[in-house]
Scaffold this motif. Sequence first.
Motif, PDB file in Angstrom:
ATOM      1  N   LEU A 357      14.413  59.916  22.731  1.00 28.45           N
ATOM      2  CA  LEU A 357      14.905  61.227  23.150  1.00 28.45           C
ATOM      3  C   LEU A 357      14.813  61.388  24.663  1.00 28.45           C
ATOM      4  N   CYS A 358      13.650  61.040  25.237  1.00 33.82           N
ATOM      5  CA  CYS A 358      13.466  61.198  26.680  1.00 33.82           C
ATOM      6  C   CYS A 358      14.433  60.321  27.462  1.00 33.82           C
ATOM      7  N   TRP A 359      14.706  59.115  26.939  1.00 30.94           N
ATOM      8  CA  TRP A 359      15.671  58.235  27.607  1.00 30.94           C
ATOM      9  C   TRP A 359      17.079  58.837  27.550  1.00 30.94           C
ATOM     10  N   ASN A 360      17.434  59.390  26.397  1.00 28.48           N
ATOM     11  CA  ASN A 360      18.782  59.931  26.213  1.00 28.48           C
ATOM     12  C   ASN A 360      18.987  61.266  26.907  1.00 28.48           C
ATOM     13  N   VAL A 361      17.932  62.053  27.036  1.00 31.15           N
ATOM     14  CA  VAL A 361      18.088  63.349  27.681  1.00 31.15           C
ATOM     15  C   VAL A 361      18.371  63.187  29.171  1.00 31.15           C
ATOM     16  N   LEU A 362      18.064  62.001  29.698  1.00 28.11           N
ATOM     17  CA  LEU A 362      18.343  61.690  31.101  1.00 28.11           C
ATOM     18  C   LEU A 362      19.629  60.885  31.262  1.00 28.11           C
ATOM     19  N   ALA A 363      20.463  60.901  30.249  1.00 24.63           N
ATOM     20  CA  ALA A 363      21.641  60.014  30.210  1.00 24.63           C
ATOM     21  C   ALA A 363      22.624  60.246  31.352  1.00 24.63           C
ATOM     22  N   ARG A 364      22.646  61.439  31.907  1.00 23.77           N
ATOM     23  CA  ARG A 364      23.607  61.682  32.986  1.00 23.77           C
ATOM     24  C   ARG A 364      23.178  61.022  34.295  1.00 23.77           C
TER      25      ARG A 364
END
Length: 430
Positions: A357-364
Amino acid sequence: MGGTLAFVVILSVLMIVSSNIALLINTEVQEPYMDEIFHIPQTQVYCKGDYTQWDPKITTLPGLYLFARSIVYLFELVTGQNLCNTFALRSINILFAAGNSLVLWKILQKINPFAKPESVLLYSLILSLLPTLFFFNFLYYTDVGSTFTVLLAYYLSLRDNFTLSAIVAAVSVVFRQTNIIWAVFIAATSLLSVYQSRVFQNRNNILHFIWFCITNLGLVIKLMWGYILVGIAFAVFLFKNQGIVVGDQTHHQMHAHISQLFYFVTFALFFLSIPSTIDMRFPAKFLRSIFHSASFAILLLIASALIGLIVQNFSITHPFILADNRHYIFYIWKNYFRRYENADVYLIPVYVYSICLCWNVLARNSYLWRVFYFVCVSTVLIPTPLVEFRYFIIPYLLLRLNSPIPSKLSMNLELVLETGINLVTFYLFL
């Protein structure tokens, strides 16, 4: 202009509420509380003009004490009164709290130039009310001032004011030594921004980034010289001090406490649960990826096995955790981690999900930016044997600042959640 006026109104209301909370706390808790028994007497020694006496139990540099002494001195020049009592010193963090609200708002404006002003304002309020940070607005701890200086240094770097950013980063290190890692992060992401503005291929290749820095060393030094001086000064400090901790090093020795990273991502998961479910629909996407991608499922199994080895060999229960029941972490350890023999093992699925989740929430953000972030988070947390939620404040705020602004529904629900936690915390505290 409307957004600015709305911010001023919201900040004014927040400061009025905070001032009343501060008065209530200082009525009910007049004596130094928890670590204040170290911070307040040391500052009062400085207020008397004695800068040679030092409490060896204090492990941080005297940034907060020097700042507080400056405020007390200025107040004394204007009024003739030397106010260096517990209430006056606690009130200084109210000033830092206002500064944090302002800088959070400005950072969000800078990162999200096309977002609606009301959404930026509400999101900045939510981050300002993070329970772990908000509680310490009313005690004389280093966390609020430390957070302000790191956020201000980060904001200045976003505005390409690297020299002033480096100066503020140096001040942040004087508040707390581990902020040197965030100074490195700010310098690295600033340099990454320069790199990505000039290079259009291999923008996420770490070797290509390093080669760019080597072949453009003059430019790197020209832009980053302030951060370089901060790094050199800190290296001299480490050599002279023979370590990062000042004062009592007995209970603050460095360890390979890798599980700290898992505790942090779980902490982040708790507060991200609302926007990640409503806006990102991450739980459904996560499960769908498991069932539709064999390679992803295998990767998760490998990660789970690795995390299992880590939690069994690199988890530490610091004696301070169970020595003081005035912390939430005391009850978590007492009622869960100490009660169940394989408590950490049972949480492996949560740890895996939280990391994803933490990796994906920073996807931008770019791949390299995310790598820099997690490397710095790991460097700050892993050597620390003691688990405290306040150590997660800066990593968490940087995570949320660089993630998409949630929907209004999510933010309203998150505001209710944080307000509820803060109310319960103050009820228990008072």
